[in-house]
Design an enzyme around this catalytic site. Sequence first.
Site, PDB file in Angstrom:
ATOM      1  N   CYS A  81      -0.808  13.712   6.031  1.00 54.36           N
ATOM      2  CA  CYS A  81       0.378  12.284   6.023  1.00 54.36           C
ATOM      3  C   CYS A  81      -0.202  11.978   7.244  1.00 54.36           C
ATOM      4  O   CYS A  81       0.671  12.128   7.942  1.00 54.36           O
ATOM      5  CB  CYS A  81       1.527  12.761   5.304  1.00 54.36           C
ATOM      6  SG  CYS A  81       1.912  10.635   4.744  1.00 54.36           S
ATOM      7  N   CYS A 195      -4.991   6.861   6.511  1.00 56.28           N
ATOM      8  CA  CYS A 195      -3.446   7.715   5.672  1.00 56.28           C
ATOM      9  C   CYS A 195      -4.952   7.739   4.406  1.00 56.28           C
ATOM     10  O   CYS A 195      -5.787   7.854   4.190  1.00 56.28           O
ATOM     11  CB  CYS A 195      -3.324   5.618   4.484  1.00 56.28           C
ATOM     12  SG  CYS A 195      -2.297   7.001   3.514  1.00 56.28           S
TER      13      CYS A 195
END
Length: 270
Positions: A81, A195
Site C-alpha cells: 500500500c 496506489c
Amino acid sequence: MTDSPPSDPAAPLLLFDSGVGGLSVLRKVRAMLPQAPVIYVADNAGLPYGDKTEAQIAARVSGLLGRLTERLRPRLVCIACNTASTIALASVREVLEVPIVGTVPAIKPAAAMTTTGVIGLLGTAATIRQSYVDRLEAEFASGKTLLRHGAPELVAAAEAKLRGEPVDPAVYARAAQALRDMPGGERIDTVVLACTHFPLVQDELAAAFGPGVGFIDGSDGIARRIAHLTQGQTWRRERSDLALFTRGGAQVDQLRPALAEHGLDRVEVF
Ligand code: DGL
C-alpha cells in the site's frame, strides 16, 4: 530487526493493504515465489486510507501490524500500500522485528521511461501530498515534470470491479482528464500508478488515456526485493492461502472469486 532466516518453512509472507489493492503485488510475488505461503491482510474496516490523516494512518497501520505479526509470525511483511508505506514505513520498521518491504511510487523507473519528460502520477490524496514523494521527485525526476492527481474514486472502482460490480467508465475518464488539464498534461507519456489498487484497473485507465501512454507501478520491484531478502530460505506451502479482513460481511463474500483467482481460497475475519 533480525536477519536470520526462519526455522519454520511454513512461515508465511504477510501482505498488507487497506483493501484488495495489494493483490496487484501478490500477483507478482506469486509469479516469482510460487512456493511461498502467503497471508493476505485487508484492513477493510479502515478503507479508504487515502482520506485519512497521517496520524490516523500511522497509528492504525503500526497497531495492526504489531498484532498481526505477533499472532501470525510471518517471515517478512510487505506493506502493499503506497499510502501506508509513504506515511508509516519508517515507524513500523522501528517497532517490528521482522523484515518489512514497503511500496514506493515508481518515479525512478518512470523518469527512465518518459520521452516527453512529462510524467503523470495517480495516487490517493494522502500519498500525493507526502514529502516522501517530494524526495523521490527531487532525487529521480529533476528536470522532468511530475503532475500529481489524487483519485480516491479509482480505489472504489477497483474494489467494485473485483466484487464483480459494473463501474461507470466516466470514473477513469475523470482521472485521465484531471492530469491532462494540468499545465503540460497533454504531453504526458508515462503514468505512475502510485496506489496498489490502480494496476487492477490499468486496462480501463489505458483506454481513458488513449494511445501513447505507458503505465508503471512498483510491484515488480517489490517482488524482486522480497525474493532477494528471502534468498536461500526454504518454503513449504501446505494448503491454499489465507485472506484476512478486519471486517466481514456481504462485500467480502462478493470478493471470494477474485481472491480465489489469487490463490486465496480461505477467507477469515481478523
Ligand atoms: N491501496 C492503497 C495504496 O496503495 C490505498 C487505498 C486506500 O485505502 O485509499 O495507496
